[in-house]
Scaffold this motif. Structure first.
Motif, PDB file in Angstrom:
ATOM      1  N   MET A  17       0.844  -1.185   0.000  1.00 15.11           N
ATOM      2  CA  MET A  17       0.000   0.000   0.000  1.00 15.11           C
ATOM      3  C   MET A  17       0.888   1.246   0.000  1.00 15.11           C
ATOM      4  O   MET A  17       1.949   1.261   0.612  1.00 15.11           O
ATOM      5  CB  MET A  17      -0.919  -0.004   1.221  1.00 15.11           C
ATOM      6  N   THR A  18       0.458   2.265  -0.683  1.00 13.97           N
ATOM      7  CA  THR A  18       1.196   3.521  -0.780  1.00 13.97           C
ATOM      8  C   THR A  18       1.312   4.164   0.605  1.00 13.97           C
ATOM      9  O   THR A  18       0.336   4.222   1.347  1.00 13.97           O
ATOM     10  CB  THR A  18       0.468   4.486  -1.743  1.00 13.97           C
ATOM     11  N   ARG A  19       2.526   4.627   0.908  1.00 13.29           N
ATOM     12  CA  ARG A  19       2.776   5.257   2.219  1.00 13.29           C
ATOM     13  C   ARG A  19       3.017   6.753   2.034  1.00 13.29           C
ATOM     14  O   ARG A  19       3.882   7.143   1.248  1.00 13.29           O
ATOM     15  CB  ARG A  19       3.999   4.625   2.889  1.00 13.29           C
ATOM     16  N   ILE A  20       2.253   7.548   2.778  1.00  6.50           N
ATOM     17  CA  ILE A  20       2.337   9.007   2.696  1.00  6.50           C
ATOM     18  C   ILE A  20       2.687   9.576   4.061  1.00  6.50           C
ATOM     19  O   ILE A  20       2.015   9.287   5.054  1.00  6.50           O
ATOM     20  CB  ILE A  20       0.995   9.610   2.214  1.00  6.50           C
ATOM     21  N   ALA A  21       3.735  10.382   4.094  1.00 13.43           N
ATOM     22  CA  ALA A  21       4.118  11.088   5.322  1.00 13.43           C
ATOM     23  C   ALA A  21       3.482  12.472   5.323  1.00 13.43           C
ATOM     24  O   ALA A  21       3.543  13.188   4.325  1.00 13.43           O
ATOM     25  CB  ALA A  21       5.636  11.237   5.401  1.00 13.43           C
ATOM     26  N   ILE A  22       2.889  12.821   6.428  1.00 10.00           N
ATOM     27  CA  ILE A  22       2.391  14.182   6.637  1.00 10.00           C
ATOM     28  C   ILE A  22       3.433  14.843   7.531  1.00 10.00           C
ATOM     29  O   ILE A  22       3.530  14.546   8.723  1.00 10.00           O
ATOM     30  CB  ILE A  22       0.991  14.179   7.270  1.00 10.00           C
ATOM     31  N   ILE A  23       4.255  15.685   6.932  1.00  7.88           N
ATOM     32  CA  ILE A  23       5.417  16.265   7.620  1.00  7.88           C
ATOM     33  C   ILE A  23       5.044  17.593   8.254  1.00  7.88           C
ATOM     34  O   ILE A  23       4.616  18.524   7.572  1.00  7.88           O
ATOM     35  CB  ILE A  23       6.593  16.444   6.643  1.00  7.88           C
ATOM     36  N   ILE A  24       5.235  17.674   9.564  1.00  7.45           N
ATOM     37  CA  ILE A  24       4.982  18.913  10.302  1.00  7.45           C
ATOM     38  C   ILE A  24       6.253  19.753  10.200  1.00  7.45           C
ATOM     39  O   ILE A  24       7.288  19.406  10.765  1.00  7.45           O
ATOM     40  CB  ILE A  24       4.627  18.629  11.773  1.00  7.45           C
ATOM     41  N   GLY A  25       6.160  20.868   9.472  1.00 11.53           N
ATOM     42  CA  GLY A  25       7.337  21.651   9.109  1.00 11.53           C
ATOM     43  C   GLY A  25       7.717  22.773  10.044  1.00 11.53           C
ATOM     44  O   GLY A  25       8.531  23.617   9.677  1.00 11.53           O
ATOM     45  N   SER A  26       7.169  22.808  11.249  1.00  9.25           N
ATOM     46  CA  SER A  26       7.529  23.841  12.217  1.00  9.25           C
ATOM     47  C   SER A  26       7.867  23.175  13.543  1.00  9.25           C
ATOM     48  O   SER A  26       7.283  22.147  13.886  1.00  9.25           O
ATOM     49  CB  SER A  26       6.362  24.814  12.416  1.00  9.25           C
ATOM     50  N   THR A  27       8.800  23.755  14.266  1.00 12.91           N
ATOM     51  CA  THR A  27       9.169  23.213  15.576  1.00 12.91           C
ATOM     52  C   THR A  27       9.028  24.247  16.694  1.00 12.91           C
ATOM     53  O   THR A  27       9.485  24.019  17.797  1.00 12.91           O
ATOM     54  CB  THR A  27      10.621  22.681  15.560  1.00 12.91           C
ATOM     55  N   ARG A  28       8.393  25.364  16.386  1.00 15.41           N
ATOM     56  CA  ARG A  28       8.226  26.412  17.400  1.00 15.41           C
ATOM     57  C   ARG A  28       7.410  25.908  18.593  1.00 15.41           C
ATOM     58  O   ARG A  28       6.501  25.108  18.424  1.00 15.41           O
ATOM     59  CB  ARG A  28       7.464  27.598  16.812  1.00 15.41           C
ATOM     60  N   PRO A  29       7.712  26.418  19.788  1.00 16.04           N
ATOM     61  CA  PRO A  29       6.840  26.107  20.928  1.00 16.04           C
ATOM     62  C   PRO A  29       5.438  26.667  20.654  1.00 16.04           C
ATOM     63  O   PRO A  29       5.293  27.678  19.980  1.00 16.04           O
ATOM     64  CB  PRO A  29       7.487  26.850  22.099  1.00 16.04           C
ATOM     65  N   ASP A  30       4.420  25.985  21.124  1.00 16.60           N
ATOM     66  CA  ASP A  30       3.025  26.414  20.977  1.00 16.60           C
ATOM     67  C   ASP A  30       2.604  26.558  19.518  1.00 16.60           C
ATOM     68  O   ASP A  30       1.715  27.339  19.193  1.00 16.60           O
ATOM     69  CB  ASP A  30       2.772  27.727  21.729  1.00 16.60           C
ATOM     70  N   ARG A  31       3.216  25.804  18.634  1.00 14.86           N
ATOM     71  CA  ARG A  31       2.892  25.845  17.206  1.00 14.86           C
ATOM     72  C   ARG A  31       1.535  25.208  16.940  1.00 14.86           C
ATOM     73  O   ARG A  31       1.064  24.384  17.735  1.00 14.86           O
ATOM     74  CB  ARG A  31       3.987  25.137  16.422  1.00 14.86           C
ATOM     75  N   VAL A  32       0.940  25.576  15.828  1.00 13.88           N
ATOM     76  CA  VAL A  32      -0.343  24.983  15.443  1.00 13.88           C
ATOM     77  C   VAL A  32      -0.170  23.870  14.417  1.00 13.88           C
ATOM     78  O   VAL A  32      -1.131  23.166  14.102  1.00 13.88           O
ATOM     79  CB  VAL A  32      -1.344  26.054  14.937  1.00 13.88           C
ATOM     80  N   GLY A  33       1.033  23.680  13.923  1.00 15.01           N
ATOM     81  CA  GLY A  33       1.295  22.660  12.915  1.00 15.01           C
ATOM     82  C   GLY A  33       0.815  21.266  13.284  1.00 15.01           C
ATOM     83  O   GLY A  33       0.200  20.588  12.444  1.00 15.01           O
ATOM     84  N   PRO A  34       1.059  20.784  14.517  1.00 12.96           N
ATOM     85  CA  PRO A  34       0.568  19.443  14.852  1.00 12.96           C
ATOM     86  C   PRO A  34      -0.959  19.322  14.761  1.00 12.96           C
ATOM     87  O   PRO A  34      -1.471  18.293  14.311  1.00 12.96           O
ATOM     88  CB  PRO A  34       1.055  19.229  16.288  1.00 12.96           C
ATOM     89  N   ALA A  35      -1.680  20.358  15.146  1.00 12.66           N
ATOM     90  CA  ALA A  35      -3.146  20.312  15.060  1.00 12.66           C
ATOM     91  C   ALA A  35      -3.609  20.314  13.606  1.00 12.66           C
ATOM     92  O   ALA A  35      -4.553  19.603  13.242  1.00 12.66           O
ATOM     93  CB  ALA A  35      -3.755  21.486  15.829  1.00 12.66           C
ATOM     94  N   VAL A  36      -2.938  21.088  12.770  1.00 12.57           N
ATOM     95  CA  VAL A  36      -3.271  21.110  11.341  1.00 12.57           C
ATOM     96  C   VAL A  36      -2.976  19.743  10.721  1.00 12.57           C
ATOM     97  O   VAL A  36      -3.795  19.187   9.981  1.00 12.57           O
ATOM     98  CB  VAL A  36      -2.497  22.225  10.605  1.00 12.57           C
ATOM     99  N   ALA A  37      -1.826  19.189  11.051  1.00 15.66           N
ATOM    100  CA  ALA A  37      -1.452  17.880  10.512  1.00 15.66           C
ATOM    101  C   ALA A  37      -2.416  16.791  10.989  1.00 15.66           C
ATOM    102  O   ALA A  37      -2.780  15.898  10.216  1.00 15.66           O
ATOM    103  CB  ALA A  37      -0.017  17.541  10.909  1.00 15.66           C
ATOM    104  N   GLN A  38      -2.834  16.873  12.239  1.00 19.16           N
ATOM    105  CA  GLN A  38      -3.784  15.891  12.767  1.00 19.16           C
ATOM    106  C   GLN A  38      -5.131  16.001  12.051  1.00 19.16           C
ATOM    107  O   GLN A  38      -5.760  14.990  11.746  1.00 19.16           O
ATOM    108  CB  GLN A  38      -3.966  16.062  14.275  1.00 19.16           C
ATOM    109  N   TRP A  39      -5.566  17.234  11.771  1.00 20.38           N
ATOM    110  CA  TRP A  39      -6.800  17.439  11.007  1.00 20.38           C
ATOM    111  C   TRP A  39      -6.700  16.726   9.659  1.00 20.38           C
ATOM    112  O   TRP A  39      -7.612  16.002   9.249  1.00 20.38           O
ATOM    113  CB  TRP A  39      -7.054  18.942  10.817  1.00 20.38           C
ATOM    114  N   LEU A  40      -5.569  16.916   8.963  1.00 23.43           N
ATOM    115  CA  LEU A  40      -5.390  16.272   7.665  1.00 23.43           C
ATOM    116  C   LEU A  40      -5.309  14.756   7.808  1.00 23.43           C
ATOM    117  O   LEU A  40      -5.901  14.016   7.020  1.00 23.43           O
ATOM    118  CB  LEU A  40      -4.145  16.808   6.955  1.00 23.43           C
ATOM    119  N   LEU A  41      -4.587  14.286   8.806  1.00 23.49           N
ATOM    120  CA  LEU A  41      -4.464  12.842   9.028  1.00 23.49           C
ATOM    121  C   LEU A  41      -5.844  12.215   9.261  1.00 23.49           C
ATOM    122  O   LEU A  41      -6.147  11.157   8.701  1.00 23.49           O
ATOM    123  CB  LEU A  41      -3.541  12.557  10.209  1.00 23.49           C
TER     124      LEU A  41
END
Length: 186
Positions: A1-25
């Protein structure tokens, strides 16, 4: 099966990237058409380009580089989730992209940008880099506005339009990732 990585491109404290990535996931997993996995660059603790030789040589010496190379190599495609910082994407994402080389080749990429203007300039910068890495970037992209797609600028509540754009982007991403499979196998 095709494997797709959803890469969170920010590492700032209190970033919103993980929440955005989780929404997409969450959206992606409902599809059942590929294996989707979050890859958080914060988990790699990457120093800025500390390898003695250029990445194009493939002669990695540092444990963090080997770990990143193995991670990137294990996927058929990527969705880069990126904020826009000063009209571009974060330095940590640039470092991760530049630290390894051949592991990116012959794969596909989609984008979810976020910021005051939806991260469009960050994604435009990424598109040029993708070409140099032999990554086929798809036309469809998600552009989340901090004003229209977030509650209090921190919690993603994307409009229905963004959900439709995410579906289109994932459709294109999987089509390209699968089409490029023979090149990866060669």
């Amino acid at each position: 099966m095709t494997r797709i990585a959803i890469i969170i491109g920010s590492t700032r404290p209190d970033r919103v990237g993980p929440a955005v990535a989780q929404w997409l996931l969450d959206l992606a997993k409902q599809r059942g058409d590929a294996e989707y996995e979050l890859v958080d660059l914060a988990d790699f603790d990457l120093p800025h380009l500390d390898e003695p030789l250029p990445a194009s040589t493939g002669q990695y010496t540092r444990p963090h580089t080997h770990r990143l190379a193995e991670t990137v190599a294990s996927f058929d495609g990527f969705v880069f989730v990126t904020p826009e910082y000063n009209r571009s994407y974060p330095g940590v994402l640039k470092t991760a992209i530049d630290l390894v080389y051949a592991e990116w080749h012959d794969k596909a990429a989609g984008f979810v940008g976020y910021g005051a203007d939806g991260g469009v300039r960050a994604v435009e910068h990424l598109r040029g880099v993708m070409a140099m890495l032999r990554i086929a970037d798809v036309r469809g992209q998600v552009t989340l506005s901090l004003y229209d797609d977030f509650a209090d600028f921190v919690r993603p509540v994307p409009r229905e339009r963004q959900v439709a754009l995410a579906a289109t982007m994932l459709d294109e991403l999987l089509a390209w990732a699968d089409a490029l499979a023979p090149l990866r196998a060669a």
